[in-house]
Design a protein around this motif. Structure first.
Motif, short mmCIF file in Angstrom:
data_model
loop_
_atom_site.label_atom_id
_atom_site.label_comp_id
_atom_site.label_asym_id
_atom_site.label_seq_id
_atom_site.Cartn_x
_atom_site.Cartn_y
_atom_site.Cartn_z
N THR A 81 0.86 -1.18 0.00
CA THR A 81 0.00 0.00 0.00
C THR A 81 0.90 1.23 0.00
O THR A 81 2.12 1.13 -0.05
CB THR A 81 -0.90 0.03 1.25
N ASN A 82 0.32 2.40 0.06
CA ASN A 82 1.09 3.64 0.13
C ASN A 82 0.82 4.32 1.46
O ASN A 82 -0.28 4.84 1.68
CB ASN A 82 0.72 4.58 -1.03
N ASN A 110 6.21 2.40 0.91
CA ASN A 110 6.69 3.76 0.67
C ASN A 110 6.74 4.59 1.95
O ASN A 110 6.65 5.82 1.90
CB ASN A 110 5.84 4.47 -0.38
N ILE A 111 6.84 3.93 3.09
CA ILE A 111 6.94 4.67 4.35
C ILE A 111 8.21 5.51 4.33
O ILE A 111 9.27 5.05 3.89
CB ILE A 111 6.91 3.71 5.57
N SER A 118 8.37 8.05 13.55
CA SER A 118 7.14 7.98 14.35
C SER A 118 6.93 6.57 14.87
O SER A 118 6.59 6.36 16.04
CB SER A 118 5.93 8.41 13.51
N LEU A 119 7.14 5.59 14.00
CA LEU A 119 6.96 4.20 14.38
C LEU A 119 7.98 3.79 15.43
O LEU A 119 7.67 3.03 16.36
CB LEU A 119 7.08 3.31 13.14
N ASN A 136 11.98 -3.48 1.80
CA ASN A 136 11.74 -2.92 0.47
C ASN A 136 11.09 -1.55 0.52
O ASN A 136 10.13 -1.27 -0.20
CB ASN A 136 10.87 -3.89 -0.36
N ASN A 137 11.63 -0.69 1.38
CA ASN A 137 11.16 0.69 1.46
C ASN A 137 12.27 1.70 1.18
O ASN A 137 12.07 2.91 1.33
CB ASN A 137 10.55 0.97 2.84
N GLN A 138 13.45 1.21 0.81
CA GLN A 138 14.60 2.06 0.49
C GLN A 138 14.93 3.02 1.64
O GLN A 138 15.25 4.19 1.43
CB GLN A 138 14.35 2.84 -0.81
#
Length: 252
Positions: A81-82, A110-111, A118-119, A136-138
């Motif tokens: 998701t985005n 894409n976080i 924040s997380l 896989n979020n670079q």
């Protein structure tokens, strides 16, 4: 199963696994779905399927409200998701208060760095989460450093998936420091994370002190025989690691 049927199933506590297709739901349906989930005592696994940024933001606020009170749900998967900064902050607020979730999967969402920070704050407070997947979020140094520092204070996460991000510099240093003090992480996945020999030294030095980690996945990085030598030296001391995957590197 359409969302109306799903809502009825939640109210009747008749399902343990469910997929919610956000793009096929109206705002009212999403609100009713999460209201029903608030008091549900059967659903253990929820996978949210969304196509665009707007779709996920559409339901993230009622999802937050639900996660704060629901203690039955164990797996939440938002992969592919985005997740925007707004969505990340709302999700993090829920994770900080949630007492039942065991697995949070955010692969290819894409976080952003802001979202991970924040997380990370929420991870310090959470006592139930056992698996965290941010693959896989670079993600780079700042995001990985923030997460690593948070995990110094967390004793529940046992499985950490960070593959297909970028681990170097301060990110590798902070992750290494975390491994010297963390007493819960058993599995660490760092494959396809552009790791070179300098980062190997950080991790290998940590393994000389860490006696908890059991599996380390370094598949398909940029590790040469020098990095392999660092791990060889560490394994003479470390007694907990049972699996070290260094396949598809440039070991020579």
């Amino acid at each position: 199963m359409d969302i109306g049927t799903q809502i009825l199933s939640l109210r009747e506590n008749s399902e343990t696994q469910m997929r919610l297709f956000m793009s096929n739901a109206t705002e009212d349906e999403v609100v009713r779905f999460f209201k029903a989930l608030k008091h549900n005592t059967s659903l253990l696994e929820l996978r949210i399927v969304s196509i665009g940024v707007e779709d996920l933001d559409f339901g993230i606020e009622p999802l937050r409200d639900t996660l704060i009170v629901n203690e039955t749900l164990q797996v939440l998967d938002l992969s592919f998701t985005n997740l925007t900064n707004t969505g990340s902050k709302l999700l993090a607020a829920a994770i900080g208060e949630n007492k039942g979730l065991k697995s949070l999967i955010l692969e290819e969402t894409n976080i952003s760095t802001t979202g991970v920070c924040s997380l990370a704050t929420a991870i310090k407070q959470n006592k139930s989460l056992e698996e965290l997947n941010l693959s896989n979020n670079q993600l780079g140094d700042i995001a990985i450093s923030a997460l690593a520092k948070a995990l110094k204070e967390n004793n529940s996460v046992t499985s950490l998936h960070l593959y297909q991000n970028v681990l170097n510099g301060s990110g590798a240093r902070n992750l290494g420091e975390t491994l010297t003090v963390n007493q819960s992480i058993l599995y660490l996945d760092l494959h396809l994370s552009r790791i070179k020999d300098n980062e190997c030294k950080r991790l290998a030095d940590a393994l000389k002190i860490n006696h908890v980690l059991e599996e380390l996945n370094l598949y398909d990085n940029y590790i040469s025989h020098i990095g392999a030598r660092y791990f060889g030296q560490a394994l003479r001391v470390n007694k907990s690691l049972v699996s070290l995957n260094m396949n598809k590197n440039v070991l020579g």
